[in-house]
Design a protein around this motif. Structure first.
Motif, PDB file in Angstrom:
ATOM      1  N   TRP A  39      -8.291  14.863 -11.160  1.00  0.00           N
ATOM      2  CA  TRP A  39      -7.539  13.922 -10.331  1.00  0.00           C
ATOM      3  C   TRP A  39      -7.823  14.974  -8.858  1.00  0.00           C
ATOM      4  O   TRP A  39      -6.778  15.646  -8.595  1.00  0.00           O
ATOM      5  CB  TRP A  39      -6.487  13.089 -10.669  1.00  0.00           C
ATOM      6  CG  TRP A  39      -6.254  12.248  -9.059  1.00  0.00           C
ATOM      7  CD1 TRP A  39      -6.458  11.185  -9.146  1.00  0.00           C
ATOM      8  CD2 TRP A  39      -5.197  11.844  -8.892  1.00  0.00           C
ATOM      9  NE1 TRP A  39      -6.260   9.721  -8.504  1.00  0.00           N
ATOM     10  CE2 TRP A  39      -4.937  10.849  -8.084  1.00  0.00           C
ATOM     11  CE3 TRP A  39      -4.192  12.861  -8.648  1.00  0.00           C
ATOM     12  CZ2 TRP A  39      -4.593  10.324  -7.000  1.00  0.00           C
ATOM     13  CZ3 TRP A  39      -3.613  12.756  -7.652  1.00  0.00           C
ATOM     14  CH2 TRP A  39      -3.633  11.242  -7.170  1.00  0.00           C
ATOM     15  N   THR A  40      -8.621  14.349  -7.092  1.00  0.00           N
ATOM     16  CA  THR A  40      -8.104  14.035  -6.347  1.00  0.00           C
ATOM     17  C   THR A  40      -6.884  13.457  -6.042  1.00  0.00           C
ATOM     18  O   THR A  40      -6.152  13.588  -5.264  1.00  0.00           O
ATOM     19  CB  THR A  40      -9.291  14.800  -5.369  1.00  0.00           C
ATOM     20  OG1 THR A  40     -10.358  13.479  -5.541  1.00  0.00           O
ATOM     21  CG2 THR A  40      -9.539  16.099  -5.941  1.00  0.00           C
ATOM     22  N   ASP A  71       0.983  16.888   1.158  1.00  0.00           N
ATOM     23  CA  ASP A  71       2.069  17.187   0.376  1.00  0.00           C
ATOM     24  C   ASP A  71       2.078  15.415  -0.531  1.00  0.00           C
ATOM     25  O   ASP A  71       1.720  14.585   0.677  1.00  0.00           O
ATOM     26  CB  ASP A  71       3.316  16.855   1.024  1.00  0.00           C
ATOM     27  CG  ASP A  71       3.889  18.976   1.093  1.00  0.00           C
ATOM     28  OD1 ASP A  71       3.477  19.466   0.549  1.00  0.00           O
ATOM     29  OD2 ASP A  71       4.578  18.341   2.754  1.00  0.00           O
ATOM     30  N   LEU A  72       1.941  15.667  -1.737  1.00  0.00           N
ATOM     31  CA  LEU A  72       1.640  14.067  -2.794  1.00  0.00           C
ATOM     32  C   LEU A  72       2.796  13.420  -2.384  1.00  0.00           C
ATOM     33  O   LEU A  72       4.113  14.084  -2.391  1.00  0.00           O
ATOM     34  CB  LEU A  72       0.725  14.120  -3.790  1.00  0.00           C
ATOM     35  CG  LEU A  72      -0.148  14.397  -3.420  1.00  0.00           C
ATOM     36  CD1 LEU A  72      -0.394  15.254  -5.614  1.00  0.00           C
ATOM     37  CD2 LEU A  72      -1.325  13.334  -3.405  1.00  0.00           C
ATOM     38  N   HIS A  80       0.681  -0.920  -0.185  1.00  0.00           N
ATOM     39  CA  HIS A  80       0.163   0.192  -0.508  1.00  0.00           C
ATOM     40  C   HIS A  80       0.459   1.349  -0.305  1.00  0.00           C
ATOM     41  O   HIS A  80       1.750   1.700   0.554  1.00  0.00           O
ATOM     42  CB  HIS A  80      -0.808   0.106   0.757  1.00  0.00           C
ATOM     43  CG  HIS A  80      -1.479   1.579   1.503  1.00  0.00           C
ATOM     44  ND1 HIS A  80      -1.724   1.996   2.938  1.00  0.00           N
ATOM     45  CD2 HIS A  80      -2.310   2.314   0.791  1.00  0.00           C
ATOM     46  CE1 HIS A  80      -2.166   2.727   2.584  1.00  0.00           C
ATOM     47  NE2 HIS A  80      -2.871   3.121   1.260  1.00  0.00           N
ATOM     48  N   VAL A  81       0.321   2.015  -0.942  1.00  0.00           N
ATOM     49  CA  VAL A  81       1.105   3.760  -1.045  1.00  0.00           C
ATOM     50  C   VAL A  81       0.458   4.444  -0.407  1.00  0.00           C
ATOM     51  O   VAL A  81      -0.399   4.954  -1.011  1.00  0.00           O
ATOM     52  CB  VAL A  81       2.248   3.429  -2.404  1.00  0.00           C
ATOM     53  CG1 VAL A  81       2.780   5.090  -1.997  1.00  0.00           C
ATOM     54  CG2 VAL A  81       3.122   2.818  -2.481  1.00  0.00           C
ATOM     55  N   GLU A  82       0.286   4.672   0.586  1.00  0.00           N
ATOM     56  CA  GLU A  82      -0.614   6.110   1.054  1.00  0.00           C
ATOM     57  C   GLU A  82       0.248   7.522   0.152  1.00  0.00           C
ATOM     58  O   GLU A  82       0.942   7.526  -0.303  1.00  0.00           O
ATOM     59  CB  GLU A  82       0.106   6.669   2.430  1.00  0.00           C
ATOM     60  CG  GLU A  82      -0.194   8.013   2.792  1.00  0.00           C
ATOM     61  CD  GLU A  82      -2.171   8.239   2.849  1.00  0.00           C
ATOM     62  OE1 GLU A  82      -2.493   8.925   2.809  1.00  0.00           O
ATOM     63  OE2 GLU A  82      -2.611   6.737   3.443  1.00  0.00           O
ATOM     64  N   LEU A  83      -1.207   8.240  -0.340  1.00  0.00           N
ATOM     65  CA  LEU A  83      -0.412   9.205  -1.275  1.00  0.00           C
ATOM     66  C   LEU A  83      -0.744  10.414  -1.079  1.00  0.00           C
ATOM     67  O   LEU A  83       0.259  11.255  -1.684  1.00  0.00           O
ATOM     68  CB  LEU A  83      -1.965   9.392  -2.453  1.00  0.00           C
ATOM     69  CG  LEU A  83      -2.472   8.730  -3.257  1.00  0.00           C
ATOM     70  CD1 LEU A  83      -3.816   8.156  -3.632  1.00  0.00           C
ATOM     71  CD2 LEU A  83      -1.981   8.365  -4.045  1.00  0.00           C
ATOM     72  N   TYR A  84      -0.431  10.650   0.340  1.00  0.00           N
ATOM     73  CA  TYR A  84       0.255  11.985   1.219  1.00  0.00           C
ATOM     74  C   TYR A  84       1.475  11.606   2.033  1.00  0.00           C
ATOM     75  O   TYR A  84       1.792  10.570   2.711  1.00  0.00           O
ATOM     76  CB  TYR A  84      -1.062  12.064   1.844  1.00  0.00           C
ATOM     77  CG  TYR A  84      -2.047  12.815   1.274  1.00  0.00           C
ATOM     78  CD1 TYR A  84      -1.882  14.112  -0.002  1.00  0.00           C
ATOM     79  CD2 TYR A  84      -2.940  12.330   1.697  1.00  0.00           C
ATOM     80  CE1 TYR A  84      -3.001  14.217  -0.618  1.00  0.00           C
ATOM     81  CE2 TYR A  84      -4.495  12.662   0.533  1.00  0.00           C
ATOM     82  CZ  TYR A  84      -4.069  13.793  -0.352  1.00  0.00           C
ATOM     83  OH  TYR A  84      -5.481  13.952  -0.941  1.00  0.00           O
TER      84      TYR A  84
END
Length: 310
Positions: A272-273, A256-257, A238-242
């Motif tokens: 896209w969000t 921050d992305l 899993h890669v957290e987007l933030y």
């Protein structure tokens, strides 16, 4: 029901933030509009007519999964399957005929139809959809635009070798995810290591606490469920987007992305969000399936079987 689920989600987010050492955000008004995963209806209908909502924004030449929801003004359409006729919008070629099964989402609140659709050339296409079985009859039309290519890694391309964070960095689990009850095993390996591992991989990009629709948390949970069911079949990540989940405190203006959001092309998707994506890679690190929006356990298992994981 949806408002109640949003209230529960807000409460869980507040609990998670307190556990991270911060204070819970001020309560926000419950948003009653449909979540962004549901696009503008292609039909404005009377009560008995079917409306369609496209869940797949990124479409390009080739064969790929297309997902959508159906409803009337009174209820969701949950027929066991739908018949789809796919043709160029200008009728320059005869239609192809396919079927798509209904995929129930967690908690039984919603569900979508999904099927692989072949788009031989860029341009506008029309999908005419008819429920098969169930209590609703009629048809809906879904108009889609297909690009020559997309910013997102395509099926058949090598996945970007992103150096994503892991528990070995060192890092606390709360630095790596906004999930309320995270599965530590999803944070043992970076995407870069998975691409080079020689083993199939399932990679989910999502932000469980701050997703703009109610599907990101359940999507991460479904990947975790896949891992538990088939622990040796693949690498699960899993890669957290933030990049700074502990600093957000419910205020996405401070977010921050992660660099991988650029590397995988998400930031280039118009509108896209932070909606979720899942990619299934083969042992060579090549993308063999990608899922925009929610993918069920059955869909993920089928994709993993295709790369030899099952």
């Amino acid at each position: 029901m949806r408002a109640a689920l949003l209230v529960i989600a807000s409460a869980l987010t507040a609990i998670a933030l307190v556990a991270c050492g911060g204070s819970a955000p001020e309560p926000q008004p419950v948003e009653t509009a449909a979540p962004p995963i549901i696009q503008v209806p292609t039909i404005v209908s009377d009560d008995g007519e079917i409306q369609s909502h496209l869940a797949t924004k990124v479409l390009e030449v080739g064969t790929q999964r297309v997902a959508f929801l159906l409803n009337t003004q009174k209820a969701l359409v949950k027929a066991p399957e739908v018949h789809i006729s796919v043709a160029p919008a200008d009728a320059s070629a005869p239609p192809t005929e396919i079927t798509a099964p209904y995929n129930a989402w967690p908690y039984g609140v919603r569900g979508s139809y999904a099927a692989p659709v072949e788009f031989p050339a860029p341009g506008d296409y029309r999908l005419t959809v008819m429920p098969v079985g169930g209590e609703v009859s009629g048809e809906a039309v879904i108009n889609v635009s297909v690009a020559a290519d997309s910013p997102i890694p395509s099926i058949g391309e090598t996945a970007p070798a992103s150096e994503t964070k892991t528990l070995d960095d060192p890092a606390e689990i709360t630095d790596l995810t906004t999930a309320y009850e995270p599965d530590d095993e999803l944070y043992r390996m970076s995407v870069a290591a998975a691409v080079e591992s020689g083993k199939p991989s399932v990679v989910v990009f999502a932000t469980p606490a701050f997703c703009t629709s109610p599907t990101c948390g359940p999507q991460v949970d479904t990947v975790s469920e896949l891992r538990v069911a088939h622990p040796d079949a693949a690498n699960y990540i899993h890669v957290e987007l933030y990049d700074n989940p502990q600093e957000i405190q419910g205020d996405l203006s401070r977010a921050d992305l992660v660099p991988a959001a650029d590397e995988w092309g998400f930031t280039q998707i118009p509108g896209w969000t932070n909606e979720s994506w899942v990619f299934v890679l083969d042992g060579e690190g090549i993308v063999r399936q990608r899922f925009e929006g929610f993918a069920t356990l059955a869909e993920l298992e089928a994709a993993l079987a295709e790369v030899g994981g099952l």
